[in-house]
Design a protein around this motif. Structure first.
Motif, PDB file in Angstrom:
ATOM      1  N   LEU A  67       0.885  -1.335   0.115  1.00 24.58           N
ATOM      2  CA  LEU A  67       0.133  -0.103   0.303  1.00 24.58           C
ATOM      3  C   LEU A  67       0.988   1.345   0.065  1.00 24.58           C
ATOM      4  O   LEU A  67       2.046   1.332   0.565  1.00 24.58           O
ATOM      5  CB  LEU A  67      -0.992   0.036   1.177  1.00 24.58           C
ATOM      6  N   SER A  68       0.448   2.348  -0.489  1.00 23.01           N
ATOM      7  CA  SER A  68       1.153   3.679  -0.301  1.00 23.01           C
ATOM      8  C   SER A  68       0.615   4.392   1.068  1.00 23.01           C
ATOM      9  O   SER A  68      -0.149   3.646   1.554  1.00 23.01           O
ATOM     10  CB  SER A  68       0.298   4.503  -1.426  1.00 23.01           C
ATOM     11  N   GLY A  69       1.377   5.164   1.399  1.00 20.28           N
ATOM     12  CA  GLY A  69       1.043   5.931   2.506  1.00 20.28           C
ATOM     13  C   GLY A  69      -0.232   6.337   2.626  1.00 20.28           C
ATOM     14  O   GLY A  69      -1.092   5.932   3.926  1.00 20.28           O
ATOM     15  N   GLY A  70      -0.979   6.838   1.908  1.00 16.60           N
ATOM     16  CA  GLY A  70      -2.411   7.309   2.012  1.00 16.60           C
ATOM     17  C   GLY A  70      -3.302   6.083   2.072  1.00 16.60           C
ATOM     18  O   GLY A  70      -4.157   6.064   2.789  1.00 16.60           O
ATOM     19  N   ALA A  89      -2.633   3.117   3.341  1.00 19.41           N
ATOM     20  CA  ALA A  89      -2.460   2.572   4.603  1.00 19.41           C
ATOM     21  C   ALA A  89      -3.098   3.376   5.712  1.00 19.41           C
ATOM     22  O   ALA A  89      -3.706   2.940   6.610  1.00 19.41           O
ATOM     23  CB  ALA A  89      -0.941   2.595   5.067  1.00 19.41           C
ATOM     24  N   GLN A  90      -3.250   4.545   5.504  1.00 20.70           N
ATOM     25  CA  GLN A  90      -3.973   5.525   6.505  1.00 20.70           C
ATOM     26  C   GLN A  90      -5.424   5.146   6.358  1.00 20.70           C
ATOM     27  O   GLN A  90      -6.155   5.409   7.194  1.00 20.70           O
ATOM     28  CB  GLN A  90      -3.641   7.107   6.382  1.00 20.70           C
ATOM     29  N   ARG A  91      -5.883   5.035   4.993  1.00 22.92           N
ATOM     30  CA  ARG A  91      -7.279   4.721   4.959  1.00 22.92           C
ATOM     31  C   ARG A  91      -7.581   3.215   5.497  1.00 22.92           C
ATOM     32  O   ARG A  91      -8.855   3.223   6.023  1.00 22.92           O
ATOM     33  CB  ARG A  91      -7.585   4.698   3.283  1.00 22.92           C
ATOM     34  N   VAL A  92      -6.779   2.366   5.451  1.00 24.68           N
ATOM     35  CA  VAL A  92      -6.841   1.163   6.115  1.00 24.68           C
ATOM     36  C   VAL A  92      -7.206   1.274   7.570  1.00 24.68           C
ATOM     37  O   VAL A  92      -7.986   0.965   8.254  1.00 24.68           O
ATOM     38  CB  VAL A  92      -5.886   0.208   5.965  1.00 24.68           C
ATOM     39  N   ALA A  93      -6.245   2.284   8.344  1.00 24.63           N
ATOM     40  CA  ALA A  93      -6.216   2.553   9.674  1.00 24.63           C
ATOM     41  C   ALA A  93      -7.663   3.264   9.925  1.00 24.63           C
ATOM     42  O   ALA A  93      -8.089   3.179  11.096  1.00 24.63           O
ATOM     43  CB  ALA A  93      -5.134   3.545  10.234  1.00 24.63           C
ATOM     44  N   LEU A  94      -8.229   4.135   9.090  1.00 22.96           N
ATOM     45  CA  LEU A  94      -9.301   4.649   9.297  1.00 22.96           C
ATOM     46  C   LEU A  94     -10.537   3.766   9.252  1.00 22.96           C
ATOM     47  O   LEU A  94     -11.555   3.778   9.791  1.00 22.96           O
ATOM     48  CB  LEU A  94      -9.576   5.883   8.313  1.00 22.96           C
ATOM     49  N   PHE A 136      -2.699  12.937   9.488  1.00 26.53           N
ATOM     50  CA  PHE A 136      -2.333  13.442   7.751  1.00 26.53           C
ATOM     51  C   PHE A 136      -0.794  14.041   7.811  1.00 26.53           C
ATOM     52  O   PHE A 136      -0.614  14.522   6.740  1.00 26.53           O
ATOM     53  CB  PHE A 136      -3.326  14.562   7.524  1.00 26.53           C
ATOM     54  N   ALA A 137      -0.417  14.055   9.011  1.00 30.57           N
ATOM     55  CA  ALA A 137       1.055  14.627   8.936  1.00 30.57           C
ATOM     56  C   ALA A 137       1.951  14.335   8.198  1.00 30.57           C
ATOM     57  O   ALA A 137       3.122  15.040   7.423  1.00 30.57           O
ATOM     58  CB  ALA A 137       1.646  14.866  10.383  1.00 30.57           C
ATOM     59  N   ALA A 138       1.943  12.948   7.922  1.00 33.22           N
ATOM     60  CA  ALA A 138       3.118  12.234   7.168  1.00 33.22           C
ATOM     61  C   ALA A 138       2.645  12.086   5.739  1.00 33.22           C
ATOM     62  O   ALA A 138       3.559  11.337   5.068  1.00 33.22           O
ATOM     63  CB  ALA A 138       3.187  10.878   7.657  1.00 33.22           C
ATOM     64  N   LEU A 139       1.635  12.568   5.165  1.00 34.51           N
ATOM     65  CA  LEU A 139       1.031  12.552   3.803  1.00 34.51           C
ATOM     66  C   LEU A 139       1.571  13.680   2.960  1.00 34.51           C
ATOM     67  O   LEU A 139       1.744  14.771   3.435  1.00 34.51           O
ATOM     68  CB  LEU A 139      -0.229  12.348   3.944  1.00 34.51           C
ATOM     69  N   ARG A 190      -3.022  14.462   1.244  1.00 33.41           N
ATOM     70  CA  ARG A 190      -3.671  15.046   2.577  1.00 33.41           C
ATOM     71  C   ARG A 190      -5.147  15.919   2.211  1.00 33.41           C
ATOM     72  O   ARG A 190      -5.847  15.744   3.112  1.00 33.41           O
ATOM     73  CB  ARG A 190      -2.728  16.151   3.015  1.00 33.41           C
ATOM     74  N   ILE A 191      -4.952  16.490   1.020  1.00 30.83           N
ATOM     75  CA  ILE A 191      -6.242  16.928   0.777  1.00 30.83           C
ATOM     76  C   ILE A 191      -7.384  15.936   0.473  1.00 30.83           C
ATOM     77  O   ILE A 191      -8.402  16.066   1.064  1.00 30.83           O
ATOM     78  CB  ILE A 191      -6.070  17.890  -0.477  1.00 30.83           C
TER      79      ILE A 191
END
Length: 249
Positions: free
Chosen positions: A130-133, A135-140, A157-160, A165-166
Motif C-alpha cells: 500500500l501507499s502511505g495514503g 495505509a492510512q485509509r486502512v487505519a481509518l 495526515f502529518a506524514a502524507l 492530505r487534501i
C-alpha cells in the motif's frame, strides 16, 4: 451545497473533562483542563509542541490516565494515529478487524469498511504493497469498523504528501457526516483545523487558552474574509503573530 454550522447542545456528551491534570516528574503537562464535546461535533486541538495535546488524546483513548480531575468518555471510541500501525503479517481486511475473530462475519464487516474508504479491492493484499495514503485509509477503516461514538485523530495526515492530505481531508469529512461521531483531531496545522472543524481549542502551558466555535458554512476556502480573520486570531493565540498582523494562507 454549503452546510451551516450546527448546534450540538441537544446531543449526548461524548467527552467531559473537569479539572484534568497530568504530571510528568514535577512538570504539569495538563493543568486543570475543562472540555466538553458532544456527539457529532468535530473539534480540533491546536498548540505548540509539548503543550499536552497528544497526552490529552491518549487519556481520552484510555492509553494514559489523569493524575487528577474527572474524565468521562464515550465507551465506543477509536483512535487513528500519525502512523497507520498495520500488522504487516496480516492482510488488509484482517487489519481492519484486528482483535476480533477472523470469520465470515468479520470479513463482511471489514469489506464494508474498506468500501467506505475506497479500498474495497484491496481487502486481500498485504500492507507493504500500500501507499502511505492507502495505509492510512486502512487505519481509518479499522477505526470506523468499531462504530465509535468518539473518533480520536492524532495528526493522521502529518506524514502524507500535500495532494493525499487534501484527499484524506475530504474522505474524513464525508465519513464524519455519514456516521456523526464526535471527532477530536490533534493537529499543528491551523488551516486544517479551520477547514475541518466545528470548533477549535488552543492548548498552551497545560491549559485551555482559547476555545472558539467556527460559524462559517462548509465547504470553506482559504482566503475568505472569515477564514483569514480566524487564522490570524489562532496564530496570535499560538504566539506566532500578533493579533493585528495580517496572516497569509
Amino acid at each position: 451545497m454549503p452546510t451551516q454550522a450546527h448546534d450540538f447542545a441537544d446531543q449526548p456528551v461524548a467527552v467531559r473533562l473537569s479539572g484534568v491534570r497530568r504530571v510528568f516528574g514535577e512538570r504539569p503537562v495538563l493543568d486543570g483542563i475543562d472540555i466538553e464535546v458532544r456527539r457529532g461535533e468535530f473539534v480540533s486541538l491546536l498548540g505548540p509542541s509539548g503543550t499536552g495535546k497528544t497526552t490529552l488524546l491518549r487519556i481520552l483513548a484510555g492509553l494514559d490516565t489523569a493524575d487528577g480531575g474527572r474524565v468521562e468518555v464515550a465507551a465506543a471510541r477509536s483512535v487513528v494515529f500519525q502512523e497507520p500501525r498495520l500488522v504487516l503479517a496480516k492482510r488488509v481486511w484482517q487489519n481492519v478487524v484486528l482483535g476480533h475473530a477472523q470469520n465470515a462475519k468479520t470479513r463482511r464487516l471489514a469489506s464494508a469498511a474498506l468500501e467506505e474508504v475506497g479500498l474495497g479491492r484491496h481487502a486481500d493484499v498485504w500492507p507493504k504493497t500500500l501507499s502511505g495514503g492507502e495505509a492510512q485509509r486502512v487505519a481509518l477503516a479499522r477505526a470506523l469498523a468499531k462504530e465509535p461514538h468518539l473518533l480520536l485523530l492524532d495528526e493522521p495526515f502529518a506524514a502524507l504528501d500535500a495532494l493525499t492530505r487534501i484527499r484524506m481531508h475530504d474522505l474524513v469529512a464525508q465519513l464524519w457526516r455519514r456516521h456523526l461521531p464526535a471527532v477530536v483531531l490533534v493537529t499543528h496545522d491551523v488551516d486544517e483545523a479551520i477547514l475541518m472543524s466545528d470548533r477549535v481549542i488552543v492548548l498552551n502551558g497545560g491549559r485551555v487558552r482559547f476555545d472558539t466555535r467556527i460559524q462559517m458554512p462548509r465547504p470553506r476556502q482559504r482566503g475568505e474574509a472569515g477564514f483569514t480573520a480566524l487564522r490570524a486570531r489562532l496564530l496570535a493565540e499560538l504566539g506566532v503573530v500578533s493579533s493585528d498582523t495580517p496572516a497569509h494562507a
